[in-house]
Design a protein around this motif. Structure first.
Motif, PDB file in Angstrom:
ATOM      1  N   LEU A  42     -13.031 -12.198  -1.344  1.00  0.00           N
ATOM      2  CA  LEU A  42     -12.509 -12.279  -2.707  1.00  0.00           C
ATOM      3  C   LEU A  42     -13.351 -11.515  -3.721  1.00  0.00           C
ATOM      4  O   LEU A  42     -12.832 -11.044  -4.728  1.00  0.00           O
ATOM      5  N   GLU A  45     -14.267  -6.398  -4.249  1.00  0.00           N
ATOM      6  CA  GLU A  45     -13.863  -5.437  -5.283  1.00  0.00           C
ATOM      7  C   GLU A  45     -14.778  -5.532  -6.510  1.00  0.00           C
ATOM      8  O   GLU A  45     -15.178  -4.523  -7.080  1.00  0.00           O
ATOM      9  N   GLN A 113      -4.748 -20.647  -8.360  1.00  0.00           N
ATOM     10  CA  GLN A 113      -4.372 -19.994  -9.618  1.00  0.00           C
ATOM     11  C   GLN A 113      -3.019 -20.476 -10.146  1.00  0.00           C
ATOM     12  O   GLN A 113      -2.345 -19.778 -10.881  1.00  0.00           O
ATOM     13  N   GLN A 144      -9.677 -14.356 -11.646  1.00  0.00           N
ATOM     14  CA  GLN A 144      -9.246 -12.974 -11.413  1.00  0.00           C
ATOM     15  C   GLN A 144      -9.181 -12.601  -9.934  1.00  0.00           C
ATOM     16  O   GLN A 144      -8.728 -11.511  -9.595  1.00  0.00           O
ATOM     17  N   PHE A 145      -9.655 -13.482  -9.055  1.00  0.00           N
ATOM     18  CA  PHE A 145      -9.627 -13.167  -7.626  1.00  0.00           C
ATOM     19  C   PHE A 145      -8.203 -12.888  -7.166  1.00  0.00           C
ATOM     20  O   PHE A 145      -7.259 -13.544  -7.602  1.00  0.00           O
ATOM     21  N   ASN A 146      -8.069 -11.920  -6.266  1.00  0.00           N
ATOM     22  CA  ASN A 146      -6.770 -11.615  -5.672  1.00  0.00           C
ATOM     23  C   ASN A 146      -6.612 -12.512  -4.448  1.00  0.00           C
ATOM     24  O   ASN A 146      -7.049 -12.167  -3.349  1.00  0.00           O
ATOM     25  N   ASN A 148      -4.225 -13.098  -2.644  1.00  0.00           N
ATOM     26  CA  ASN A 148      -3.411 -12.533  -1.567  1.00  0.00           C
ATOM     27  C   ASN A 148      -4.286 -11.936  -0.464  1.00  0.00           C
ATOM     28  O   ASN A 148      -3.815 -11.727   0.650  1.00  0.00           O
ATOM     29  N   LEU A 149      -5.558 -11.680  -0.772  1.00  0.00           N
ATOM     30  CA  LEU A 149      -6.478 -11.157   0.239  1.00  0.00           C
ATOM     31  C   LEU A 149      -6.873 -12.212   1.266  1.00  0.00           C
ATOM     32  O   LEU A 149      -7.454 -11.887   2.296  1.00  0.00           O
ATOM     33  N   LYS A 155      -3.534 -18.734   2.308  1.00  0.00           N
ATOM     34  CA  LYS A 155      -2.724 -18.581   1.098  1.00  0.00           C
ATOM     35  C   LYS A 155      -1.554 -19.563   1.107  1.00  0.00           C
ATOM     36  O   LYS A 155      -1.281 -20.231   0.109  1.00  0.00           O
TER      37      LYS A 155
END
Length: 176
Positions: A42, A45, A113, A144-146, A148-149, A155
């Motif tokens: 997470l 990036e 989220q 702000q973590f994505n 979907n990763l 998920k």
């Protein structure tokens, strides 16, 4: 609605003892590997873009008191001289710079989220102690973590569980 209302309510309201036992039975090594994977997947990036430099040499704790969970992370050369990544600190006596604490349900809602962390904070479901500025930056980063990763199973579990919590809360408010 994912499940009948009664089943969803029972599932959400009776989950803490189940998860507490499951956590106690989880071997430390598996916990460490799983947390390392999740944290660094997470945050990769953000680390690559130097957006986590604000936590260099800081110790961030995440606590879930109803499960007796307390994790401390850092991004420091002392614990991780090889590369620039987050590390789970195994020293249980390390003093953290900030602690973000919340119930299992609050943490699931924040991680998925589905509920804004500010809402959890203002509803006193999430607390920040220590360096509150650092805590607010970490809280905003988590938001702000994505997610979907994380991959399908994790998920989907987060989505299912958070939606169940939301349904139970909505039903409880409707009764009042």
């Amino acid at each position: 609605m994912l499940l009948p209302k009664r089943a969803t309510t029972l599932l959400v309201n009776k989950s803490t003892p189940f998860f507490s036992l499951a956590y106690k039975l989880l071997p430390n090594r598996i916990e460490s590997v799983l947390l390392d994977y999740l944290m660094n997947t997470l945050s990769k990036e953000f680390i690559d873009n130097n957006e986590l430099d604000f936590i260099n040499d800081k110790f961030i704790s995440i606590s879930i008191p109803d499960l007796a969970i307390h994790w401390t992370f850092t991004k420091t050369q002392e614990y991780n001289p090889k590369d620039d990544r987050l590390v789970l600190v195994s020293d249980k006596h390390i003093k953290s710079d900030v602690n973000i604490s919340g119930t299992l349900n609050a943490m699931i809602l924040m991680a998925s989220q589905k509920v804004d962390p500010d809402t959890l904070f203002f509803n006193r479901e999430l607390t920040i102690t220590g360096d509150t500025n650092l805590g607010l930056e970490v809280k905003n980063l988590i938001d702000q973590f994505n997610i979907n990763l994380l991959g399908g199973a994790i998920k989907k579990s987060l989505d299912f569980w958070s939606q169940s919590i939301i349904e139970v809360r909505h039903a409880e408010r409707s009764i009042c």
